[in-house]
Design a protein around this motif. Structure first.
Motif, PDB file in Angstrom:
ATOM      1  N   ARG A  38      79.446  71.516  60.834  1.00  0.00           N
ATOM      2  CA  ARG A  38      78.449  71.714  61.874  1.00  0.00           C
ATOM      3  C   ARG A  38      78.530  70.579  62.879  1.00  0.00           C
ATOM      4  NH1 ARG A  38      72.843  70.635  58.447  1.00  0.00           N
ATOM      5  NH2 ARG A  38      73.092  68.371  58.193  1.00  0.00           N
ATOM      6  N   GLN A  39      78.117  70.895  64.094  1.00  0.00           N
ATOM      7  CA  GLN A  39      78.095  69.885  65.146  1.00  0.00           C
ATOM      8  C   GLN A  39      76.791  70.009  65.910  1.00  0.00           C
ATOM      9  OE1 GLN A  39      81.474  69.829  67.837  1.00  0.00           O
ATOM     10  NE2 GLN A  39      81.080  67.688  68.312  1.00  0.00           N
ATOM     11  N   ALA A  40      75.992  68.967  65.820  1.00  0.00           N
ATOM     12  CA  ALA A  40      74.727  68.906  66.552  1.00  0.00           C
ATOM     13  C   ALA A  40      74.984  68.300  67.926  1.00  0.00           C
ATOM     14  CB  ALA A  40      73.721  68.077  65.773  1.00  0.00           C
ATOM     15  N   PRO A  41      74.124  68.564  68.878  1.00  0.00           N
ATOM     16  CA  PRO A  41      74.313  68.015  70.228  1.00  0.00           C
ATOM     17  C   PRO A  41      74.445  66.500  70.196  1.00  0.00           C
ATOM     18  CG  PRO A  41      72.586  69.665  70.254  1.00  0.00           C
ATOM     19  CD  PRO A  41      72.938  69.447  68.820  1.00  0.00           C
ATOM     20  N   GLY A  42      75.492  65.996  70.834  1.00  0.00           N
ATOM     21  CA  GLY A  42      75.699  64.567  70.920  1.00  0.00           C
ATOM     22  C   GLY A  42      76.203  63.911  69.662  1.00  0.00           C
ATOM     23  N   LYS A  43      76.570  64.710  68.657  1.00  0.00           N
ATOM     24  CA  LYS A  43      77.036  64.135  67.391  1.00  0.00           C
ATOM     25  C   LYS A  43      78.431  64.649  67.063  1.00  0.00           C
ATOM     26  CE  LYS A  43      72.544  63.317  65.269  1.00  0.00           C
ATOM     27  NZ  LYS A  43      71.720  63.461  64.034  1.00  0.00           N
ATOM     28  N   GLU A  44      79.081  63.919  66.158  1.00  0.00           N
ATOM     29  CA  GLU A  44      80.388  64.344  65.680  1.00  0.00           C
ATOM     30  C   GLU A  44      80.242  65.554  64.755  1.00  0.00           C
ATOM     31  OE1 GLU A  44      82.588  61.702  67.733  1.00  0.00           O
ATOM     32  OE2 GLU A  44      83.543  62.846  66.123  1.00  0.00           O
ATOM     33  N   ARG A  45      81.296  66.356  64.699  1.00  0.00           N
ATOM     34  CA  ARG A  45      81.314  67.449  63.735  1.00  0.00           C
ATOM     35  C   ARG A  45      81.356  66.871  62.330  1.00  0.00           C
ATOM     36  NH1 ARG A  45      85.540  70.412  65.670  1.00  0.00           N
ATOM     37  NH2 ARG A  45      84.234  71.879  66.800  1.00  0.00           N
ATOM     38  N   GLU A  46      80.585  67.455  61.411  1.00  0.00           N
ATOM     39  CA  GLU A  46      80.572  66.970  60.029  1.00  0.00           C
ATOM     40  C   GLU A  46      80.784  68.133  59.066  1.00  0.00           C
ATOM     41  OE1 GLU A  46      76.792  65.208  58.997  1.00  0.00           O
ATOM     42  OE2 GLU A  46      75.662  67.027  59.483  1.00  0.00           O
ATOM     43  N   GLY A  47      81.473  67.833  57.993  1.00  0.00           N
ATOM     44  CA  GLY A  47      81.663  68.818  56.944  1.00  0.00           C
ATOM     45  C   GLY A  47      80.469  68.814  56.021  1.00  0.00           C
ATOM     46  N   ILE A  48      79.949  70.008  55.700  1.00  0.00           N
ATOM     47  CA  ILE A  48      78.734  70.080  54.902  1.00  0.00           C
ATOM     48  C   ILE A  48      78.912  70.825  53.584  1.00  0.00           C
ATOM     49  CG2 ILE A  48      77.176  69.815  56.860  1.00  0.00           C
ATOM     50  CD1 ILE A  48      76.768  72.887  56.761  1.00  0.00           C
ATOM     51  N   ALA A  49      79.892  71.686  53.483  1.00  0.00           N
ATOM     52  CA  ALA A  49      80.060  72.453  52.239  1.00  0.00           C
ATOM     53  C   ALA A  49      81.490  72.952  52.151  1.00  0.00           C
ATOM     54  CB  ALA A  49      79.090  73.632  52.186  1.00  0.00           C
ATOM     55  N   CYS A  50      81.918  73.169  50.923  1.00  0.00           N
ATOM     56  CA  CYS A  50      83.279  73.653  50.704  1.00  0.00           C
ATOM     57  C   CYS A  50      83.301  74.505  49.446  1.00  0.00           C
ATOM     58  CB  CYS A  50      84.232  72.474  50.576  1.00  0.00           C
ATOM     59  SG  CYS A  50      85.882  72.919  50.034  1.00  0.00           S
ATOM     60  N   PRO A  99      90.172  72.267  53.996  1.00  0.00           N
ATOM     61  CA  PRO A  99      89.607  70.922  54.064  1.00  0.00           C
ATOM     62  C   PRO A  99      89.888  70.152  52.779  1.00  0.00           C
ATOM     63  CG  PRO A  99      87.906  72.465  53.450  1.00  0.00           C
ATOM     64  CD  PRO A  99      89.147  73.271  53.686  1.00  0.00           C
ATOM     65  N   LEU A 100      89.751  68.839  52.883  1.00  0.00           N
ATOM     66  CA  LEU A 100      89.665  68.006  51.687  1.00  0.00           C
ATOM     67  C   LEU A 100      88.238  68.163  51.168  1.00  0.00           C
ATOM     68  CD1 LEU A 100      90.576  65.722  49.746  1.00  0.00           C
ATOM     69  CD2 LEU A 100      89.714  64.104  51.475  1.00  0.00           C
ATOM     70  N   CYS A 101      88.107  68.523  49.921  1.00  0.00           N
ATOM     71  CA  CYS A 101      86.782  68.808  49.366  1.00  0.00           C
ATOM     72  C   CYS A 101      86.480  67.888  48.189  1.00  0.00           C
ATOM     73  CB  CYS A 101      86.712  70.257  48.879  1.00  0.00           C
ATOM     74  SG  CYS A 101      86.978  71.462  50.175  1.00  0.00           S
ATOM     75  N   LEU A 102      85.485  67.018  48.387  1.00  0.00           N
ATOM     76  CA  LEU A 102      84.985  66.140  47.334  1.00  0.00           C
ATOM     77  C   LEU A 102      83.475  66.112  47.455  1.00  0.00           C
ATOM     78  CD1 LEU A 102      87.421  63.134  47.893  1.00  0.00           C
ATOM     79  CD2 LEU A 102      87.559  64.809  46.038  1.00  0.00           C
ATOM     80  N   ASP A 103      82.791  65.678  46.411  1.00  0.00           N
ATOM     81  CA  ASP A 103      81.347  65.540  46.526  1.00  0.00           C
ATOM     82  C   ASP A 103      81.014  64.593  47.674  1.00  0.00           C
ATOM     83  OD1 ASP A 103      80.658  65.780  42.974  1.00  0.00           O
ATOM     84  OD2 ASP A 103      80.554  67.297  44.545  1.00  0.00           O
ATOM     85  N   ASN A 104      80.212  65.101  48.608  1.00  0.00           N
ATOM     86  CA  ASN A 104      79.759  64.338  49.772  1.00  0.00           C
ATOM     87  C   ASN A 104      80.872  64.021  50.770  1.00  0.00           C
ATOM     88  OD1 ASN A 104      77.382  63.360  51.034  1.00  0.00           O
ATOM     89  ND2 ASN A 104      77.976  61.260  50.574  1.00  0.00           N
ATOM     90  N   ILE A 105      82.048  64.562  50.567  1.00  0.00           N
ATOM     91  CA  ILE A 105      83.132  64.353  51.525  1.00  0.00           C
ATOM     92  C   ILE A 105      83.837  65.676  51.746  1.00  0.00           C
ATOM     93  CG2 ILE A 105      85.292  63.165  52.024  1.00  0.00           C
ATOM     94  CD1 ILE A 105      84.382  60.933  50.128  1.00  0.00           C
ATOM     95  N   ILE A 106      83.680  66.227  52.925  1.00  0.00           N
ATOM     96  CA  ILE A 106      84.391  67.452  53.305  1.00  0.00           C
ATOM     97  C   ILE A 106      84.967  67.184  54.684  1.00  0.00           C
ATOM     98  CG2 ILE A 106      84.215  69.913  53.856  1.00  0.00           C
ATOM     99  CD1 ILE A 106      81.473  68.746  51.739  1.00  0.00           C
ATOM    100  N   VAL A 107      86.282  67.095  54.762  1.00  0.00           N
ATOM    101  CA  VAL A 107      86.932  66.776  56.031  1.00  0.00           C
ATOM    102  C   VAL A 107      88.135  67.669  56.224  1.00  0.00           C
ATOM    103  CG1 VAL A 107      86.155  64.377  56.060  1.00  0.00           C
ATOM    104  CG2 VAL A 107      88.334  64.946  54.998  1.00  0.00           C
ATOM    105  N   VAL A 108      88.450  67.920  57.473  1.00  0.00           N
ATOM    106  CA  VAL A 108      89.644  68.657  57.826  1.00  0.00           C
ATOM    107  C   VAL A 108      90.353  67.877  58.927  1.00  0.00           C
ATOM    108  CG1 VAL A 108      88.485  70.119  59.542  1.00  0.00           C
ATOM    109  CG2 VAL A 108      90.570  70.935  58.403  1.00  0.00           C
ATOM    110  N   THR A 109      91.660  67.795  58.817  1.00  0.00           N
ATOM    111  CA  THR A 109      92.436  67.044  59.801  1.00  0.00           C
ATOM    112  C   THR A 109      93.468  67.950  60.460  1.00  0.00           C
ATOM    113  OG1 THR A 109      93.994  66.337  58.098  1.00  0.00           O
ATOM    114  CG2 THR A 109      92.144  64.878  58.554  1.00  0.00           C
TER     115      THR A 109
END
Length: 124
Positions: A38-50, A99-109
């Motif tokens: 998700r990406q909120a206005p003015g914020k970086e995109r963040e991974g929230i679930a996988c 994405p890379l999926c770990l507890d509290n870490i969801i990222v895609v490069t």
């Protein structure tokens, strides 16, 4: 060529619920990890679930216990059930593969195929 299409967003009051969908074409969803971002206005995109290929689920701490990711293989669709929504959950929501999926870490490069996303707005 593959495509992921997000839908299900909308306007909801705080404390309410929504279910987002991520429909895939061109590949079989359960052959890949799928992440929600998700990406909120003015914020970086963040991974929230996988949801991983075998069906394990991972969440960002801020949504754990409120959001649930699931998959319907027959419909080739991944869902994000969101409950107890808060105004800070307001954002555009996207899904992406591998994405890379770990507890509290969801990222895609190195992913350049973000779709339109679906807007979620939570009012007070």
């Amino acid at each position: 060529q593959f495509d992921l299409v997000e839908s299900g967003g909308g306007l909801v009051q705080a404390g309410g619920s929504l279910r987002l969908s991520c429909a895939a074409s061109g590949f079989i969803l359960d052959t890949r990890h799928i992440g929600w971002f998700r990406q909120a206005p003015g914020k970086e995109r963040e991974g929230i679930a996988c949801i991983s290929r075998p069906g394990h689920t991972y969440y960002l701490d801020s949504v754990k216990g409120r959001f649930t990711v699931s998959r319907d293989n027959a419909k080739n669709t991944v869902y994000l059930q969101m409950s107890s929504l808060k105004p800070e959950d307001t954002a555009i929501y996207y899904c992406a593969p591998d994405p890379l999926c770990l507890d509290n870490i969801i990222v895609v490069t190195h992913y350049d195929y973000w779709g339109q996303g679906t807007q979620v707005t939570v009012s007070t």
